[in-house]
Enzyme design. Structure first.
Site, PDB file in Angstrom:
ATOM      1  N   HIS A 370       0.813  -1.213   0.000  1.00 58.54           N
ATOM      2  CA  HIS A 370       0.000   0.000   0.000  1.00 58.54           C
ATOM      3  C   HIS A 370       0.849   1.266   0.000  1.00 58.54           C
ATOM      4  O   HIS A 370       0.523   2.243  -0.642  1.00 58.54           O
ATOM      5  CB  HIS A 370      -0.934  -0.033   1.203  1.00 58.54           C
ATOM      6  CG  HIS A 370      -1.967  -1.098   1.049  1.00 58.54           C
ATOM      7  ND1 HIS A 370      -2.756  -1.540   2.076  1.00 58.54           N
ATOM      8  CD2 HIS A 370      -2.312  -1.827  -0.026  1.00 58.54           C
ATOM      9  CE1 HIS A 370      -3.549  -2.478   1.620  1.00 58.54           C
ATOM     10  NE2 HIS A 370      -3.296  -2.678   0.356  1.00 58.54           N
ATOM     11  N   CYS A 683       2.004  -4.066 -25.537  1.00 58.00           N
ATOM     12  CA  CYS A 683       1.845  -3.331 -24.275  1.00 58.00           C
ATOM     13  C   CYS A 683       2.675  -3.918 -23.140  1.00 58.00           C
ATOM     14  O   CYS A 683       2.463  -3.586 -21.989  1.00 58.00           O
ATOM     15  CB  CYS A 683       0.372  -3.256 -23.884  1.00 58.00           C
ATOM     16  SG  CYS A 683      -0.368  -4.865 -23.566  1.00 58.00           S
TER      17      CYS A 683
END
Ligand code: PEP
Ligand code: MG
Length: 756
Positions: A370, A683
């Site tokens: 996080h 990509c």
């Protein structure tokens, strides 16, 4: 029945006696000797010994009651050797009625321990590090129960604290002094790009706990309650702050974090430790130490993340209890602070003044941690998993964090500092050059135009569209918002999120890839298969087709969000045409469902596939007739093509994407797609590297999607290239037996002034 005299009251008395002992006079050795005597007496054990970690990863017997005194300072065990070494190596307790029958038992004749059969040992932990091992032994085959193990752990914790404050086990800070203060280059894991230099700020030097043993448990419980309340309202204030924005995954993370602050199990464990006789802060720390020790053993990334959040909360709670709020360091924070920590919570990072922060270096951390997501939102370079960082660095030292190569340099020499300053300046100059070509097309010298697209996975990535001048988002990885939540978002929540993505893209096209979870990307609320080989396991479209409700809801949300606008949807990990058909059929049905209800859908709907499983390339004629576009995911494609784990550092240099085999494969895909007029993008990571991008353009790729920071360098390269000539050159090399064409291609590019 437990044989110990330690009930909660007994534990408190013992802790008090230890504390008094430490406060008293006598040499360190005398106090250690008394310590083991007291513990042995209270635990009704014939033996009590303390082993402490010494340089060179060994444990030394430093005091014993019951074993032969001649063994003290003589008996040594390597970490991992014998039962004591095993307790240290795994930071976990052992309780054995018949220790000698255990396969790890290592007999040390000088100790005379052969007459003791049972053994209970616990690690002496401080700050998640093992300082030593505390052991009791009995002659009988005694079954130690859980309460006794707990009691010994509590004693070990008090020992650890006393050791740190009391030079009980050697001079304080000995580990630091033993390290020569030379420059040190440490490798880690890139968590956010960028290069920065500054001064070390040790994030949250540990809160010093002055009192370990409580006089009055009721009072401690009340203190805990007040601190928890104070912490809750401080987190609410943080959430209300304007600078963290009102949308984005980092916000989601903070909301979840607040939920953890109310975790009953966690608060309950702290309460229990208070009942056992500790002060509120010592109880928090006790639970923290357990959490950290558990973290070392957990490999599941989601669980580790949860434990990291709990650690963050524990620190916060400690500061509320001790009134020590210096963490964010207000005025004392240097202008060029580089935060160094074992791990750090997302909210903790936000406590600091962003204008003084340059970078972050962590001993732990992962790309989905996080704190890494928040660091990206704040644009701070970050390197994680730097082994032994904390023991090698001291506050205020100079440090370089290189988020491009995942390296941290401690105490850089003057030459290195000059070189880095030059690199930072050159980087700024290049950025200025990229800004100048931002609004120009990626048009090669021979007139070939490439469409430049960005890969995005966080809302903040979309803010990079305008500054890079990219034409749109070639790959939007939708899984991150799902991963940071604690439950599956409903259709309305998803639709809101996709609307926000489209709004931030401001009219530029966005290719949404449907959920690519599984493998190492876990959703906390979805039971995943325990595949032996997760990258090839139950993931992405395989989960989606087996659990169609999840995919249908996502498709519905995307259709709703794009009302009146074009929508591009891409399916991941398609291995055969039938899977694409099945996924597209779900999309068709969702669209019809909305239309039947009179809800406006997208103005134009395009469905395409990732090509990242080699088998799909062997069905190109059938595939190209059905898809609106194809995007090659070279990260997965190459790992499957070469049977080579994309995350393995040991294998990373073994195969090259610029090998004849890989390039031939890509050339064939480009040839077929171009012949059918099907838009083809690449990509994967290779699109963002100038030399690789040159090869791709030369093979016929006209759309490249990459990290936003790669747009400038790749565009500058393309504008300096002759794509036709490069294609002819490369085409002539594909039959060579070389393992890589990298060297030849680089030389070719340099000779022709191509900026690779
Ligand atoms: C790829 O595999 O190349 C790709 C772009 O997808 P991801 O990296 O998300 O697996
Ligand atoms: Mg992939």
């Amino acid at each position: 029945m437990s044989q110990t005299s330690l009930g909660p009251g007994g534990a408190r008395r013992l802790l008090k006696r230890l504390r008094d002992l430490m406060a008293g006079g006598g040499s360190a050795q005398e106090r250690l000797n008394q310590t083991v005597r007291i513990i042995a007496g209270d635990m009704v054990a014939e033996v009590c010994s303390i082993y402490m970690a010494r340089p060179g990863d060994v444990l030394e017997l430093v005091a014993t009651e019951g074993l032969k005194q001649e063994a003290v300072h003589k008996t040594r065990l390597a970490i991992g050797e014998g039962l004591v070494g095993d307790i240290a190596a795994h930071a976990r307790p052992l309780a054995l009625a018949d220790a000698q029958a255990h396969p790890l038992f290592a007999y040390k004749p000088e100790t005379g321990e052969e007459s003791f059969h049972s053994l209970m040992g616990v690690p002496v932990l401080r700050g998640g590090r093992v300082l030593g091992v505390l052991v009791v032994q009995n002659r009988s085959f005694r079954e130690y129960d859980e309460e006794e193990v707990e009691a010994l752990q509590t004693i070990a914790m008090v020992l650890a604290e006393l050791a740190a404050s009391d030079s009980l086990f050697g001079p304080p800070g000995a580990a630091l002094e033993s390290v020569a203060l030379l420059p040190e280059r440490l490798e880690g894991l890139k968590l956010n790009e960028g290069l920065a230099m500054g001064r070390v700020v040790m994030h949250q030097p540990r809160v010093t706990i002055r009192q370990m043993v409580a006089e009055d448990p009721a009072r401690e419980r009340a203190r805990l309650e007040a601190a928890v309340e104070g912490m809750h309202s401080a987190i609410d204030d943080l959430l209300a702050r304007a600078d963290i924005g009102h949308a984005g995954e980092h916000r989601e993370i903070l909301e979840t974090y607040r939920m953890f602050a109310e975790d009953r199990g966690w608060l309950g464990r702290i309460g229990e430790a208070i009942n056992a006789g500790l002060t509120a802060e010592a109880a928090v720390q006790r639970v923290q130490d357990d959490t950290r020790a558990r973290m070392h053993q957990i490999t599941d990334p989601y669980l580790r993340e949860r434990l990291a959040d709990l650690e963050d909360l524990g620190n916060r709670l400690l500061r509320h209890l001790t009134g020590d709020r210096t963490a964010a360091q207000g005025g004392s924070l240097p202008e060029d602070a580089v935060l160094v920590a074992r791990s750090m919570g997302p909210a903790e990072l936000l406590d600091y003044d962003r204008s003084r922060l340059r970078a972050i270096a962590l001993e732990e951390g992962s790309p989905t941690a996080h704190v890494a997501i928040v660091a990206r939102a704040l644009g701070l370079p970050m390197v994680g998993r730097v082994k032994d960082l904390l023991s090698l660095v001291a506050p205020d030292e100079r440090i370089i964090v290189d988020g491009e190569s995942g390296v941290v340099v401690l105490r850089p020499s003057e030459e290195v500092r000059d070189a880095v300053s030059a690199a930072i300046a050159a980087r700024q100059a290049r950025q200025a050059q990229y800004a100048r070509i931002r609004d120009l097309p990626a048009l090669s010298r021979d007139g070939v135009e490439t469409t430049m697209l960005v890969n995005a996975g966080l809302l903040v990535d979309l803010d990079q569209l305008a500054p890079t001048g990219a034409a749109g988002v070639g790959l939007y990885r939708t899984e991150i918002p799902f991963m940071v939540r604690s439950s599956f978002p409903d259709v309305a929540a998803q639709a809101d999120f996709y609307r926000e993505v489209l709004a931030r893209a401001a009219g530029r096209p966005v290719v949404f890839r449907t959920l690519d979870v599984g493998g190492d990307k876990r959703l906390p609320y979805l039971e995943m298969a325990d595949d032996e080989n997760p990258a090839m396991g139950w993931r992405a479209i395989r989960i989606a087709l087996d659990r169609p409700m999840m995919l249908r809801q996502q498709l519905r949300a995307l259709l709703l969000a794009s009302s009146g606008r074009p929508l591009d949807i891409m399916f991941p990990m398609i291995a055969d045409v039938a899977e694409f058909d099945a996924a597209k059929d779900l999309l068709r049905r969702e669209r019809e469902r909305l239309e039947a209800r009179g809800i406006e859908g997208p103005s134009e709907l395009r469905a395409g596939t990732m090509l990242e499983v080699p088998s799909l390339a062997l069905q190109l004629p059938a595939l190209l007739g059905r898809v609106d576009f194809v995007s090659v995911g070279s990260n997965d494609l190459m790992q499957f093509l070469f049977a080579c784990d994309r995350g393995s550092t040991r294998l990373s240099g073994r195969y090259d994407v610029l090998s004849p085999a890989a390039l031939r494969f890509l050339a064939e895909v480009a040839r077929a797609a171009n012949a059918r007029g099907v838009p083809l993008t690449l990509c994967g990571e290779m699109a963002g590297r100038p030399l690789e991008a040159l090869a791709l353009a030369a093979l016929g790729f006209r759309r490249l999607s990459m990290a936003p920071s790669a747009i400038g360098p790749v565009k500058a390269m393309l504008r300096s290239a002759d794509i036709g000539a490069t294609g002819r050159y490369l085409g002539g090399l594909l039959d060579l037996p070389d393992r890589s064409l990298r060297g030849r291609l680089r030389a070719f590019a340099r000779d022709r002034g191509i900026a690779v």
